[in-house]
Design an enzyme around this catalytic site. Structure first.
Site, PDB file in Angstrom:
ATOM      1  N   GLY A 179       8.229   1.682   6.523  1.00 35.70           N
ATOM      2  CA  GLY A 179       7.908   2.131   7.899  1.00 35.70           C
ATOM      3  C   GLY A 179       9.186   1.822   8.698  1.00 35.70           C
ATOM      4  N   GLU A 224      18.444   6.844  12.570  1.00 39.40           N
ATOM      5  CA  GLU A 224      18.023   8.223  12.125  1.00 39.40           C
ATOM      6  C   GLU A 224      17.426   9.132  12.948  1.00 39.40           C
ATOM      7  OE1 GLU A 224      15.517   6.967   8.689  1.00 39.40           O
ATOM      8  OE2 GLU A 224      14.409   5.420  10.060  1.00 39.40           O
ATOM      9  N   CYS A 278      12.540   8.289   4.254  1.00 38.10           N
ATOM     10  CA  CYS A 278      13.426   7.499   4.864  1.00 38.10           C
ATOM     11  C   CYS A 278      14.957   7.584   4.551  1.00 38.10           C
ATOM     12  CB  CYS A 278      12.777   6.027   4.084  1.00 38.10           C
ATOM     13  SG  CYS A 278      12.460   6.127   2.326  1.00 38.10           S
ATOM     14  N   LYS A 338      -3.481  -0.090   3.824  1.00 36.39           N
ATOM     15  CA  LYS A 338      -3.366   0.280   5.159  1.00 36.39           C
ATOM     16  C   LYS A 338      -2.720   1.457   5.418  1.00 36.39           C
ATOM     17  CE  LYS A 338      -1.209   0.168   8.472  1.00 36.39           C
ATOM     18  NZ  LYS A 338      -0.801   1.337   9.112  1.00 36.39           N
ATOM     19  N   PRO A 339      -3.389   2.664   5.118  1.00 30.27           N
ATOM     20  CA  PRO A 339      -2.625   3.766   5.403  1.00 30.27           C
ATOM     21  C   PRO A 339      -2.260   4.245   6.575  1.00 30.27           C
ATOM     22  CG  PRO A 339      -4.855   4.315   4.847  1.00 30.27           C
ATOM     23  CD  PRO A 339      -4.660   3.012   4.717  1.00 30.27           C
ATOM     24  N   ALA A 340      -1.202   4.834   7.135  1.00 30.48           N
ATOM     25  CA  ALA A 340      -1.005   5.257   8.497  1.00 30.48           C
ATOM     26  C   ALA A 340      -2.003   6.144   8.796  1.00 30.48           C
ATOM     27  CB  ALA A 340       0.554   6.006   8.573  1.00 30.48           C
ATOM     28  N   GLU A 357      10.457  -1.775   3.037  1.00 28.04           N
ATOM     29  CA  GLU A 357      11.426  -0.595   2.930  1.00 28.04           C
ATOM     30  C   GLU A 357      11.441   0.197   4.245  1.00 28.04           C
ATOM     31  OE1 GLU A 357      12.062   3.169   2.794  1.00 28.04           O
ATOM     32  OE2 GLU A 357      10.479   3.175   1.349  1.00 28.04           O
ATOM     33  N   LEU A 358      12.597   0.104   5.174  1.00 26.16           N
ATOM     34  CA  LEU A 358      12.327   0.317   6.545  1.00 26.16           C
ATOM     35  C   LEU A 358      13.371   1.552   6.655  1.00 26.16           C
ATOM     36  CD1 LEU A 358      12.578  -3.684   7.787  1.00 26.16           C
ATOM     37  CD2 LEU A 358      10.415  -2.009   7.408  1.00 26.16           C
TER      38      LEU A 358
HETATM   39  N1  NAD Z   1      11.091   4.432   6.148  1.00 27.35           N
HETATM   40  C1  NAD Z   1       9.982   5.276   6.272  1.00 27.35           C
HETATM   41  O1  NAD Z   1       9.742   5.975   5.437  1.00 27.35           O
HETATM   42  C2  NAD Z   1       9.819   5.550   7.485  1.00 27.35           C
HETATM   43  C3  NAD Z   1       8.322   5.945   8.011  1.00 27.35           C
HETATM   44  C4  NAD Z   1       7.746   6.108   9.253  1.00 27.35           C
HETATM   45  C5  NAD Z   1       8.787   5.921  10.255  1.00 27.35           C
HETATM   46  N2  NAD Z   1      10.110   5.508   9.900  1.00 27.35           N
HETATM   47  C6  NAD Z   1      10.995   5.564  11.225  1.00 27.35           C
HETATM   48  O2  NAD Z   1      10.309   5.055  12.289  1.00 27.35           O
HETATM   49  C7  NAD Z   1      10.640   5.789  13.331  1.00 27.35           C
HETATM   50  C8  NAD Z   1       9.402   6.007  14.243  1.00 27.35           C
HETATM   51  O3  NAD Z   1       8.364   6.497  13.574  1.00 27.35           O
HETATM   52  P1  NAD Z   1       7.029   5.868  13.899  1.00 27.35           P
HETATM   53  O4  NAD Z   1       6.802   6.350  15.327  1.00 27.35           O
HETATM   54  O5  NAD Z   1       5.800   6.230  12.997  1.00 27.35           O
HETATM   55  O6  NAD Z   1       7.097   4.458  13.930  1.00 27.35           O
HETATM   56  P2  NAD Z   1       6.418   3.110  14.369  1.00 27.35           P
HETATM   57  O7  NAD Z   1       7.094   1.963  14.281  1.00 27.35           O
HETATM   58  O8  NAD Z   1       5.259   3.429  15.491  1.00 27.35           O
HETATM   59  O9  NAD Z   1       5.105   3.102  13.111  1.00 27.35           O
HETATM   60  C9  NAD Z   1       5.782   3.144  11.833  1.00 27.35           C
HETATM   61  C10 NAD Z   1       4.672   2.432  10.970  1.00 27.35           C
HETATM   62  O10 NAD Z   1       4.075   1.324  11.210  1.00 27.35           O
HETATM   63  C11 NAD Z   1       2.684   1.248  11.185  1.00 27.35           C
HETATM   64  N3  NAD Z   1       2.643   0.498  12.342  1.00 27.35           N
HETATM   65  C12 NAD Z   1       2.747   0.323  13.798  1.00 27.35           C
HETATM   66  N4  NAD Z   1       2.752  -0.748  14.277  1.00 27.35           N
HETATM   67  C13 NAD Z   1       2.206  -1.721  13.470  1.00 27.35           C
HETATM   68  C14 NAD Z   1       1.712  -3.007  13.512  1.00 27.35           C
HETATM   69  N5  NAD Z   1       1.782  -3.750  14.541  1.00 27.35           N
HETATM   70  N6  NAD Z   1       1.171  -3.683  12.252  1.00 27.35           N
HETATM   71  C15 NAD Z   1       1.221  -2.895  11.242  1.00 27.35           C
HETATM   72  N7  NAD Z   1       1.557  -1.650  10.935  1.00 27.35           N
HETATM   73  C16 NAD Z   1       2.024  -0.997  12.151  1.00 27.35           C
HETATM   74  C17 NAD Z   1       2.206   2.607  11.756  1.00 27.35           C
HETATM   75  O11 NAD Z   1       1.056   2.854  11.204  1.00 27.35           O
HETATM   76  C18 NAD Z   1       3.400   3.538  11.028  1.00 27.35           C
HETATM   77  O12 NAD Z   1       2.974   3.897   9.900  1.00 27.35           O
HETATM   78  C19 NAD Z   1      11.049   7.310  12.657  1.00 27.35           C
HETATM   79  O13 NAD Z   1      11.548   8.177  13.285  1.00 27.35           O
HETATM   80  C20 NAD Z   1      11.617   6.601  11.542  1.00 27.35           C
HETATM   81  O14 NAD Z   1      13.078   6.485  11.841  1.00 27.35           O
HETATM   82  C21 NAD Z   1      10.573   5.317   8.761  1.00 27.35           C
HETATM   83  O1  SSN Z   2      10.538   8.102   2.609  1.00 32.97           O
HETATM   84  C1  SSN Z   2      10.366   7.308   1.762  1.00 32.97           C
HETATM   85  C2  SSN Z   2      10.304   7.570   0.080  1.00 32.97           C
HETATM   86  C3  SSN Z   2      10.973   8.599  -0.194  1.00 32.97           C
HETATM   87  C4  SSN Z   2      11.061   8.915  -1.524  1.00 32.97           C
HETATM   88  O2  SSN Z   2      10.561   8.181  -2.477  1.00 32.97           O
HETATM   89  O3  SSN Z   2      11.745   9.829  -2.170  1.00 32.97           O
END
Ligand code: NAD
Ligand code: SSN
Length: 519
Positions: free
Chosen positions: A244, A421, A300, A189-191, A266-267
């Site tokens: 995410g 962040e 992240c 399930k990609p974004a 991995e949040l």
């Molecule tokens: N850890 C990471 O690599 C990472 C990646 C993306 C965002 N973030 C953090 O989250 C903040 C907000 O980003 P955003 O607006 O994309 O976040 P978001 O919380 O809206 O979504 C994050 C991810 O979760 C998925 N998602 C959303 N709702 C879902 C659900 N109900 N079930 C399954 N998957 C779902 C989305 O497709 C997206 O890939 C960013 O500013 C950052 O701080 C972290």
């Molecule tokens: O944002 C998440 C992954 C970053 C990395 O693997 O270097």
């Protein structure tokens, strides 16, 4: 600033461009809905592709396919799976230019960086090819001499792999490479913002020879909540891996509770980046540039709180700004660009909130601080998130998804950036006096993913690394990415490790066998 326009038409290997989901070896639209969604280039707002908005029924079909395929895939040899992974990795490298362009167009990161991610993504496939053949159990000395005890490892079952938009290839290969190496079958399930890179990966995995049903892919943007819920609640799924936000991670964990699935999360992070007085200035500046500006600050492990010891604080700020002035901002397809657009328009609003909040608490914006003026002239302003007058002022004459590389000095504990962040190219500089003080400041945080320590004192680097409440520590560098190094966090950053020798274990169960040898 002129944008050298590239589109998906510039992708040479057209077979990579499937605008559909993948279920049981067939590229399909939604079986139950006619809805679609657009994938948009964040640098231009051009629509790149229109994909089926798949729903929970499609997801259940994908799970069924993976469940059936598991019955035979789990019996394949580790060596045969390793060969498939190596072939897939080779195909990634052969198609690196096309994969990088697809990624740049949908995510925004500069082409050179995107190419780096393709290579990084492929490295997980090679790594897990090696790891597949290293999986083994043990012979346990029994207390009861009438018994013999052995353990062996088996694939857990169907793995749901939910990947983020910031690393659209590497997070797919880091999860799915491990799952497939273990003998699991997968539903990806990609974004919704960046599905095209994952689709291209699925095409290459098919070409490498993975049997039908071992890889299934759901395309979703606005239906993501129902798709996520189905993956978490469907009893045929035994493992969920998500990268995410912490907000969504907590929701998925609740949803997985009813079927007690194994989970890797991995949040979000809030990485401290600590520069001690004894640091080499060049090392500190270079590490800060990489730690902060990679993917425009949207990783992240992005350095989010930059702590600089008082003795070098002013000099560090001065040299950092000089260096930042040289960074070219623009569309990722443009030659020499180092900082691309933010992937979402909502990311710009978040960054702007952090800037305003820092100013309110006495921070000084010494460089940047706004969306880029004049960027993308000729493009329609995407500023739909801005609906009050004060905020509308920020975006006047701007193209909202480009944010100025920004430096704020005089950062304080009570500021918003200290607690969450920013996920944007914003450097907030905090001044500290002692090692004890900075460890306390760094740990005063509800998440713990990455961290960075810049010092020439080896004893100090050990002391600080051991004291930090995080999953990863970088010493004298600004990146933590290596397939052979376990990646993951503590506290609100989640649990489980990806990559390293631990990564494959997340997709395995240990079974013990006790044998009666007394008669
Ligand atoms: N850890 C990471 O690599 C990472 C990646 C993306 C965002 N973030 C953090 O989250 C903040 C907000 O980003 P955003 O607006 O994309 O976040 P978001 O919380 O809206 O979504 C994050 C991810 O979760 C998925 N998602 C959303 N709702 C879902 C659900 N109900 N079930 C399954 N998957 C779902 C989305 O497709 C997206 O890939 C960013 O500013 C950052 O701080 C972290
Ligand atoms: O944002 C998440 C992954 C970053 C990395 O693997 O270097």
């Amino acid at each position: 600033m002129a944008t050298q326009k590239k589109t998906l038409d510039d992708v040479k290997n057209k077979s990579l461009l499937r605008h559909k989901g993948l279920i049981n070896g067939s590229w399909v639209d939604s079986s139950s809905s006619k809805s679609t969604f657009d994938v948009v280039d964040p640098a231009t707002l051009d629509v790149l592709a229109t994909l089926p908005e798949m729903d929970k029924h499609d997801t259940a079909l994908a799970v069924d396919a993976a469940f059936e395929a598991f019955k035979t895939f789990k019996k394949t040899s580790a060596r045969s799976r390793a060969r498939l992974l190596r072939k897939w990795s080779d195909l990634c490298i052969e198609n690196a230019d096309d994969l990088a362009l697809i990624m740049t167009l949908e995510n925004g990161k500069p082409l050179t960086e995107a190419k780096g991610e393709v290579v990084y993504g492929a490295s997980f496939l090679e790594w897990f090819a090696t790891q597949a053949e290293m999986v083994h159990g043990e012979v346990v000395p029994p207390a009861n001499l009438g018994q013999r005890i052995v353990t062996f490892k088996q694939p857990i079952g169907v793995a749901a792999c939910l990947a983020p938009w910031n690393f659209p290839i590497a997070m797919i290969t880091r999860k799915c490479g491990a799952a497939l190496a273990a003998g699991c079958t997968t539903v990806w399930k990609p974004a919704g913002e960046t599905p095209l890179s994952a689709i291209a990966q699925a095409v290459l995995a098919e070409q490498a020879g993975f049997p039908k049903g071992t890889i299934n892919l759901i395309t979703t943007l606005t239906t993501v909540a129902e798709v996520g819920e189905e993956l978490c609640k469907n009893p045929k799924v035994h493992k969920v891996s998500f990268t995410g936000s912490t907000r969504v991670g907590k929701l998925l964990m609740q949803q997985c509770a009813s079927t007690l699935k194994k989970l890797s999360l991995e949040l979000g992070g809030n990485s401290p980046f600590i520069v001690f007085d004894d640091a080499k200035m060049d090392t500190a500046i270079q590490a800060c540039i990489m730690g902060k500006f990679r993917n425009s600050g949207q990783t992240c492990v992005t350095a989010n709180r930059i702590f600089v010891q008082a003795g070098i604080y002013d000099e560090f700020a001065k040299q950092l700004i000089e260096r930042i002035k040289t960074l070219k901002v623009g569309a990722g397809t443009e030659e020499g660009v180092f900082v691309g657009p933010l992937t979402h328009e909502r990311a710009v609003e978040k960054a702007m909130n952090h800037v305003e909040d820092a100013k309110k608490h006495g921070g000084q914006v010494v460089y940047g601080g706004k969306p880029m003026k004049g960027m993308g002239k000729g493009y329609v302003c995407a500023c739909t998130v801005v609906n009050d007058e004060e905020k509308a002022g920020w975006f006047a004459d701007s193209f909202v998804q480009f944010f100025e590389p920004t430096v704020i000095t005089g950062m304080k504990k009570e500021m918003l950036t200290t607690r969450e962040e920013t996920f944007a190219p914003l450097v907030g500089l905090y001044k500290f006096e002692t090692e004890e003080e900075v460890i306390e400041l760094a740990n005063d945080c509800d998440v713990g993913l990455g961290s960075f320590v810049i010092t020439e004192n080896m004893a100090r680097s050990w002391r600080v690394a051991e004291a930090l409440e995080v999953g990863m520590v970088g010493v004298n560098l600004g990146m933590l990415s290596a397939c052979e190094s376990p990646f993951g966090g503590v506290k609100g950053s989640g649990f489980g490790r990806e990559g390293g020798t631990q990564g494959i274990d997340e997709y395995l169960i240990t079974k013990s066998m006790l044998i009666n040898v007394a008669n």
